[in-house]
Design a protein around this motif. Structure first.
Motif, PDB file in Angstrom:
ATOM      1  N   TYR A 155      -4.532   3.709  -2.072  1.00 25.80           N
ATOM      2  CA  TYR A 155      -4.129   4.439  -2.945  1.00 25.80           C
ATOM      3  C   TYR A 155      -4.196   5.931  -2.767  1.00 25.80           C
ATOM      4  O   TYR A 155      -4.144   7.022  -3.704  1.00 25.80           O
ATOM      5  CB  TYR A 155      -4.289   4.095  -4.210  1.00 25.80           C
ATOM      6  N   HIS A 156      -5.145   6.324  -1.817  1.00 29.99           N
ATOM      7  CA  HIS A 156      -5.725   7.541  -1.397  1.00 29.99           C
ATOM      8  C   HIS A 156      -5.122   7.997  -0.009  1.00 29.99           C
ATOM      9  O   HIS A 156      -5.453   7.457   0.855  1.00 29.99           O
ATOM     10  CB  HIS A 156      -7.018   7.794  -1.558  1.00 29.99           C
ATOM     11  N   LYS A 172       0.734  -1.363  -0.165  1.00 30.00           N
ATOM     12  CA  LYS A 172       0.107  -0.157  -0.126  1.00 30.00           C
ATOM     13  C   LYS A 172       1.055   1.093  -0.123  1.00 30.00           C
ATOM     14  O   LYS A 172       2.172   1.317   0.451  1.00 30.00           O
ATOM     15  CB  LYS A 172      -0.811  -0.049   1.054  1.00 30.00           C
ATOM     16  N   VAL A 173       0.464   2.217  -0.536  1.00 28.96           N
ATOM     17  CA  VAL A 173       1.006   3.478  -0.705  1.00 28.96           C
ATOM     18  C   VAL A 173       0.413   4.543   0.653  1.00 28.96           C
ATOM     19  O   VAL A 173       1.148   4.918   1.154  1.00 28.96           O
ATOM     20  CB  VAL A 173       0.823   4.329  -2.004  1.00 28.96           C
ATOM     21  N   TYR A 174      -0.826   4.431   0.982  1.00 22.60           N
ATOM     22  CA  TYR A 174      -1.411   4.959   1.847  1.00 22.60           C
ATOM     23  C   TYR A 174      -2.319   3.834   2.798  1.00 22.60           C
ATOM     24  O   TYR A 174      -2.489   2.747   2.419  1.00 22.60           O
ATOM     25  CB  TYR A 174      -2.448   6.139   1.370  1.00 22.60           C
TER      26      TYR A 174
END
Length: 174
Positions: free
Chosen positions: A111-112, A105-107
């Motif tokens: 992704y948000h 995961k990025v966040y």
């Protein structure tokens, strides 16, 4: 960092003008916001969600029902798991679990960027700032996420920047 200080940072990052009055109640110093037109609001996540709505940035609370639930889950995690845990073992366990979660995961919601990322960043800052280079490498996914959030416009503000080394110094072959 005291919850009132975090809420002031959040206000500024949301572009809100200062003017809210915060106090703390009880032994755990739970933040309280006295609103101008209604009852006082109690609790870090309740006040933070109110500030997001006040700033007309409700996308930070999630855009789909599932994402909203994940944001709420991480806000709850922040209050129940991060706040009040100061022992080295608690912090190691917390970072280990978070590192595993952030693997793909990025966040926190995927992704948000959301309020959950901001508040977890503020809550973890006091622990991450004290990590050694080796510990930052051990929790590589947490380090990647933390570095990304601290560089998001308006989030870090006057908090000390945490330095991360881009090239690994230690390999796991030792």
């Amino acid at each position: 960092m005291a919850a009132a200080a975090e809420l002031l940072l959040l206000e500024k990052s949301l572009g809100l003008s200062k003017g809210n009055k915060y106090s703390a109640q009880g032994e755990r110093q739970i933040p309280v916001l006295q609103t101008n037109n209604g009852p006082s609001l109690t609790g870090l996540t309740t006040i933070a969600a109110h500030l997001v709505k006040q700033a007309n940035k409700e996308y930070l609370l999630g855009s789909t029902p599932e994402e909203k639930a994940v944001v709420q889950q991480w806000l709850e995690y922040r209050v129940t798991q991060v706040d009040g845990h100061a022992s080295k073992d608690d912090v190691r366990t917390l970072l280990k679990d978070l590192n595993l979660y952030l693997e793909d995961k990025v966040y926190l919601t995927g992704y948000h960027f959301t309020l959950a990322d901001i508040l977890l960043y503020y809550g973890l800052h006091r622990f991450i700032v004290d990590l050694t280079v080796q510990e930052k490498e051990k929790y590589l996914n947490v380090s990647r996420w933390f570095c990304h959030i601290q560089h998001h416009p308006g989030v870090r503000q006057q908090l000390p920047s945490v330095v991360f080394i881009k090239n690994r110094l230690y390999t796991s072959s030792h």
